[in-house]
Motif scaffolding. Structure first.
Motif, PDB file in Angstrom:
ATOM      1  N   GLY A  20       5.009 -16.013 -12.251  1.00  0.00           N
ATOM      2  CA  GLY A  20       4.274 -16.755 -11.257  1.00  0.00           C
ATOM      3  C   GLY A  20       3.578 -15.833 -10.596  1.00  0.00           C
ATOM      4  N   GLU A  21       3.238 -14.181 -11.371  1.00  0.00           N
ATOM      5  CA  GLU A  21       3.198 -13.354 -10.636  1.00  0.00           C
ATOM      6  C   GLU A  21       1.337 -12.957 -11.408  1.00  0.00           C
ATOM      7  OE1 GLU A  21       2.320 -11.998  -7.864  1.00  0.00           O
ATOM      8  OE2 GLU A  21       2.080  -9.631  -7.714  1.00  0.00           O
ATOM      9  N   PRO A  22       0.359 -13.191 -10.897  1.00  0.00           N
ATOM     10  CA  PRO A  22      -0.950 -13.225 -11.693  1.00  0.00           C
ATOM     11  C   PRO A  22      -1.645 -11.456 -11.785  1.00  0.00           C
ATOM     12  CG  PRO A  22      -1.111 -13.952  -9.216  1.00  0.00           C
ATOM     13  CD  PRO A  22       0.034 -12.906  -9.179  1.00  0.00           C
ATOM     14  N   TYR A  46      -4.518   1.683  -6.360  1.00  0.00           N
ATOM     15  CA  TYR A  46      -3.858   2.041  -8.099  1.00  0.00           C
ATOM     16  C   TYR A  46      -2.492   1.850  -8.375  1.00  0.00           C
ATOM     17  CZ  TYR A  46      -8.713   1.826  -8.658  1.00  0.00           C
ATOM     18  OH  TYR A  46     -10.509   1.988  -8.566  1.00  0.00           O
ATOM     19  N   LEU A  47      -1.327   1.010  -9.101  1.00  0.00           N
ATOM     20  CA  LEU A  47      -0.136   1.467  -9.236  1.00  0.00           C
ATOM     21  C   LEU A  47       0.407   1.821 -10.596  1.00  0.00           C
ATOM     22  CD1 LEU A  47       0.206  -2.606  -9.222  1.00  0.00           C
ATOM     23  CD2 LEU A  47       1.647  -0.762  -7.890  1.00  0.00           C
ATOM     24  N   ASN A  48       1.380   2.858  -9.999  1.00  0.00           N
ATOM     25  CA  ASN A  48       1.603   3.734 -11.256  1.00  0.00           C
ATOM     26  C   ASN A  48       2.025   2.871 -12.920  1.00  0.00           C
ATOM     27  OD1 ASN A  48       2.120   6.308  -9.731  1.00  0.00           O
ATOM     28  ND2 ASN A  48       3.600   5.221  -8.426  1.00  0.00           N
ATOM     29  N   GLY A  49       2.563   1.768 -12.777  1.00  0.00           N
ATOM     30  CA  GLY A  49       3.152   1.510 -13.364  1.00  0.00           C
ATOM     31  C   GLY A  49       2.944  -0.070 -13.229  1.00  0.00           C
ATOM     32  N   CYS A  50       3.204  -1.273 -14.035  1.00  0.00           N
ATOM     33  CA  CYS A  50       3.297  -2.914 -13.375  1.00  0.00           C
ATOM     34  C   CYS A  50       3.777  -3.658 -14.681  1.00  0.00           C
ATOM     35  CB  CYS A  50       2.587  -3.182 -13.317  1.00  0.00           C
ATOM     36  SG  CYS A  50       2.027  -4.921 -12.056  1.00  0.00           S
ATOM     37  N   LEU A  51       5.166  -3.747 -14.619  1.00  0.00           N
ATOM     38  CA  LEU A  51       5.698  -4.481 -16.110  1.00  0.00           C
ATOM     39  C   LEU A  51       5.289  -6.130 -16.432  1.00  0.00           C
ATOM     40  CD1 LEU A  51       9.092  -2.791 -16.395  1.00  0.00           C
ATOM     41  CD2 LEU A  51       6.681  -2.157 -16.570  1.00  0.00           C
ATOM     42  N   HIS A  52       5.234  -6.677 -14.759  1.00  0.00           N
ATOM     43  CA  HIS A  52       4.495  -8.049 -14.934  1.00  0.00           C
ATOM     44  C   HIS A  52       3.516  -7.619 -15.597  1.00  0.00           C
ATOM     45  CE1 HIS A  52       1.885  -8.262 -11.418  1.00  0.00           C
ATOM     46  NE2 HIS A  52       1.134  -9.681 -12.432  1.00  0.00           N
ATOM     47  N   GLY A  78       9.129   3.203 -12.411  1.00  0.00           N
ATOM     48  CA  GLY A  78       7.974   3.358 -13.241  1.00  0.00           C
ATOM     49  C   GLY A  78       6.930   3.290 -11.036  1.00  0.00           C
ATOM     50  N   ASN A  79       7.192   2.848 -10.827  1.00  0.00           N
ATOM     51  CA  ASN A  79       7.039   3.031  -9.004  1.00  0.00           C
ATOM     52  C   ASN A  79       8.436   3.506  -8.244  1.00  0.00           C
ATOM     53  OD1 ASN A  79       4.223   1.498  -9.319  1.00  0.00           O
ATOM     54  ND2 ASN A  79       4.911  -0.021 -10.018  1.00  0.00           N
ATOM     55  N   TRP A  80       7.790   3.493  -7.495  1.00  0.00           N
ATOM     56  CA  TRP A  80       9.061   4.441  -5.900  1.00  0.00           C
ATOM     57  C   TRP A  80       9.590   2.310  -4.832  1.00  0.00           C
ATOM     58  CZ3 TRP A  80      11.804   8.192  -6.012  1.00  0.00           C
ATOM     59  CH2 TRP A  80      11.707   8.886  -6.995  1.00  0.00           C
ATOM     60  N   ASP A 140       6.163   2.613  -1.543  1.00  0.00           N
ATOM     61  CA  ASP A 140       5.390   1.940  -1.215  1.00  0.00           C
ATOM     62  C   ASP A 140       5.995   0.344  -1.578  1.00  0.00           C
ATOM     63  OD1 ASP A 140       4.876   1.866  -3.974  1.00  0.00           O
ATOM     64  OD2 ASP A 140       2.025   3.002  -4.256  1.00  0.00           O
ATOM     65  N   HIS A 141       7.305   0.673  -1.828  1.00  0.00           N
ATOM     66  CA  HIS A 141       7.500  -1.527  -2.820  1.00  0.00           C
ATOM     67  C   HIS A 141       8.743  -0.877  -2.049  1.00  0.00           C
ATOM     68  CE1 HIS A 141       4.714  -1.157  -6.103  1.00  0.00           C
ATOM     69  NE2 HIS A 141       4.387  -1.710  -5.880  1.00  0.00           N
ATOM     70  N   ILE A 142       8.851  -1.953  -1.305  1.00  0.00           N
ATOM     71  CA  ILE A 142      10.055  -2.484  -0.928  1.00  0.00           C
ATOM     72  C   ILE A 142      11.262  -4.103  -1.332  1.00  0.00           C
ATOM     73  CG2 ILE A 142      11.678  -3.046   1.224  1.00  0.00           C
ATOM     74  CD1 ILE A 142      10.412  -0.576   1.619  1.00  0.00           C
ATOM     75  N   LEU A 165       8.295  -6.677  -1.932  1.00  0.00           N
ATOM     76  CA  LEU A 165       7.135  -6.426  -0.441  1.00  0.00           C
ATOM     77  C   LEU A 165       6.451  -5.125  -1.716  1.00  0.00           C
ATOM     78  CD1 LEU A 165       5.618  -7.822   1.325  1.00  0.00           C
ATOM     79  CD2 LEU A 165       5.909  -6.107   2.615  1.00  0.00           C
ATOM     80  N   CYS A 166       5.082  -5.159  -1.840  1.00  0.00           N
ATOM     81  CA  CYS A 166       3.944  -4.929  -2.838  1.00  0.00           C
ATOM     82  C   CYS A 166       3.193  -3.582  -1.756  1.00  0.00           C
ATOM     83  CB  CYS A 166       3.126  -5.342  -3.200  1.00  0.00           C
ATOM     84  SG  CYS A 166       3.957  -6.126  -5.081  1.00  0.00           S
ATOM     85  N   PRO A 167       2.309  -2.999  -2.490  1.00  0.00           N
ATOM     86  CA  PRO A 167       1.444  -1.655  -1.396  1.00  0.00           C
ATOM     87  C   PRO A 167       0.836  -3.034  -0.557  1.00  0.00           C
ATOM     88  CG  PRO A 167       2.085  -1.187  -3.310  1.00  0.00           C
ATOM     89  CD  PRO A 167       2.431  -2.461  -3.867  1.00  0.00           C
ATOM     90  N   PHE A 216       3.475 -10.624  -1.322  1.00  0.00           N
ATOM     91  CA  PHE A 216       4.829  -9.936  -2.512  1.00  0.00           C
ATOM     92  C   PHE A 216       4.588 -10.874  -3.823  1.00  0.00           C
ATOM     93  CE2 PHE A 216       4.243 -14.345  -0.764  1.00  0.00           C
ATOM     94  CZ  PHE A 216       4.727 -15.497  -1.677  1.00  0.00           C
ATOM     95  N   ASP A 217       5.620  -9.851  -4.473  1.00  0.00           N
ATOM     96  CA  ASP A 217       5.301 -10.183  -6.068  1.00  0.00           C
ATOM     97  C   ASP A 217       6.611 -11.681  -6.320  1.00  0.00           C
ATOM     98  OD1 ASP A 217       5.625 -10.690  -8.930  1.00  0.00           O
ATOM     99  OD2 ASP A 217       6.243  -7.901  -8.689  1.00  0.00           O
ATOM    100  N   ARG A 218       5.323 -12.750  -6.670  1.00  0.00           N
ATOM    101  CA  ARG A 218       5.859 -13.885  -7.342  1.00  0.00           C
ATOM    102  C   ARG A 218       7.156 -13.653  -8.225  1.00  0.00           C
ATOM    103  NH1 ARG A 218       2.378 -13.677  -3.241  1.00  0.00           N
ATOM    104  NH2 ARG A 218       1.007 -16.049  -2.562  1.00  0.00           N
ATOM    105  N   PRO A 276      10.310 -11.424 -11.179  1.00  0.00           N
ATOM    106  CA  PRO A 276      11.019 -10.427  -9.798  1.00  0.00           C
ATOM    107  C   PRO A 276      10.765  -8.984  -9.946  1.00  0.00           C
ATOM    108  CG  PRO A 276      12.199 -11.615 -11.953  1.00  0.00           C
ATOM    109  CD  PRO A 276      10.411 -12.241 -11.835  1.00  0.00           C
ATOM    110  N   CYS A 277       9.269  -8.594 -10.441  1.00  0.00           N
ATOM    111  CA  CYS A 277       8.819  -7.410 -10.466  1.00  0.00           C
ATOM    112  C   CYS A 277       9.585  -6.469 -11.627  1.00  0.00           C
ATOM    113  CB  CYS A 277       9.158  -6.855  -9.024  1.00  0.00           C
ATOM    114  SG  CYS A 277       8.313  -4.929  -8.668  1.00  0.00           S
ATOM    115  N   GLY A 278       8.465  -5.955 -12.697  1.00  0.00           N
ATOM    116  CA  GLY A 278       9.416  -5.583 -13.908  1.00  0.00           C
ATOM    117  C   GLY A 278      10.074  -4.139 -13.963  1.00  0.00           C
ATOM    118  N   THR A 279       9.317  -3.324 -12.806  1.00  0.00           N
ATOM    119  CA  THR A 279       9.574  -1.705 -12.032  1.00  0.00           C
ATOM    120  C   THR A 279      10.309  -1.714 -10.812  1.00  0.00           C
ATOM    121  OG1 THR A 279       7.326  -1.784 -10.570  1.00  0.00           O
ATOM    122  CG2 THR A 279       7.307  -0.939 -12.753  1.00  0.00           C
ATOM    123  N   GLY A 280      10.454  -2.996 -10.226  1.00  0.00           N
ATOM    124  CA  GLY A 280      11.814  -3.431  -8.885  1.00  0.00           C
ATOM    125  C   GLY A 280      13.398  -4.023 -10.394  1.00  0.00           C
TER     126      GLY A 280
END
Ligand code: PYC
Length: 313
Positions: free
Chosen positions: A12-14, A83-89, A160-162, A206-208, A227-229, A233-235, A237-241
């Protein structure tokens, strides 16, 4: 000016992958590319992600020549603010996009990101499994005093992010409460900054991420809201999360090596996660999901268009 993109979604996350027309950095490498974009071509990020061409939840992916020749590509992810550090989706979206273009076959592929090389396996049935960068829980049970929600307790972890990870506090994890969850997470995010609670080298968290039990009809070991920076919100499950979550579960002995964790998102989509331990106490998260191609487009940046580089509210 014309920029070619391919849009996909992962749970669901583009993800909007830039496949043509963009300026190129003078040197190879994902770190170089991120520096180049941030200082010379930030308009590209804003033009592709912000309204009227985009919307806040889209993550952009800029492909570049890797510094490590064993990698199939380098990639820099970006969002509505930075810019993100990483992003798995986004990585799953990039792999699906490269497969769609015929640039990748089933098998293992190394991908260079600004925070390290990750490995993605594309299976014949379309499932994509990513071995993420080493992840770890940096601090447990950190209390933060918020402006509107009292004291909140959470763990700080790198995936991959904080992330600041909160369990069973705040609004119920249900899509009916997205506005309340956003307010809660933003309050926490601001409180962390105010009280200078950071990652282990002073990085902004920057990610809660808030966790609760899965809602009715949703399958998984738990459901989250991330919640992204840029306050979207991430649709998914957020791979780095999810990596940060399993680093915390591993650190507290609640998830063993190879055991499966099914992380459901706020909309009920699921990533499967497990880990391999590393010798230094960190883990390698292994995250699986699928992406679907939604469109191919040529974006036109008309020099006369006052919003050619996006609207800045
Ligand atoms: O899947 O890692 C992820 C991600 C980060 C921000 C949005 N999605």
């Amino acid at each position: 000016m014309k920029i070619q993109v391919i849009d996909s979604h992962t749970g669901g996350e583009p993800t909007r992958v830039v496949v043509g027309g963009a300026p190129k950095p003078p040197l190879p490498g994902a770190c170089e590319a991120r520096k180049f974009l941030a200082s010379n071509a930030d308009w590209l990020r804003s033009a592709l992600i912000n309204e009227p061409r985009g919307f806040d939840a889209i993550v952009g992916a800029y492909l570049c020549e890797p510094a490590d020749p064993s990698c199939v590509t380098g990639v820099v992810f970006f969002n509505n603010v930075s810019y993100l550090n990483g992003c798995l989706h986004g990585t799953i979206g990039v792999v699906q996009t490269l497969a769609y273009l015929g640039r990748l076959q089933a098998g293992n592929h190394r991908i260079e990101t600004p925070v390290g090389v990750i490995t993605a396996n594309l299976s014949e049935n379309g499932k994509i499994t990513v071995h993420n960068v080493p992840s770890y829980r940096y601090a447990a049970d950190v209390v933060v005093q918020t402006k509107n929600h009292g004291n909140v307790i959470g763990d700080i972890a790198w995936g991959g992010n904080w992330f600041y990870l909160i369990s069973n506090q705040g609004p119920e994890i249900h899509s009916h409460f997205i506005d309340a969850l956003t307010d809660f997470c933003w309050d926490v995010r601001q409180a962390l900054e105010k009280h200078q609670i950071t990652g282990d080298r002073g990085e902004v968290i920057d990610h809660i991420e808030v966790f609760g039990p899965c809602g009715k009809g949703i399958e998984g070991d738990g459901q989250n809201f991330v919640l992204c920076p840029g306050k979207a919100f991430d649709r998914s499950p957020c791979g780095t999360g999810t990596s940060a979550k399993i680093a915390c579960l591993a650190a507290s002995g609640q998830l063993q090596e190879g055991e499966l964790w099914r992380q459901a998102s706020i909309i009920g989509t699921v990533f499967e996660a497990s880990y391999q331990p590393l010798t230094d106490g960190k883990i390698t998260p292994i995250i699986s999901g699928s992406a679907y191609i939604m469109g191919e487009a040529t974006m036109i940046l008309d020099p006369l268009d006052p919003f050619k580089h996006g609207i800045h509210y």
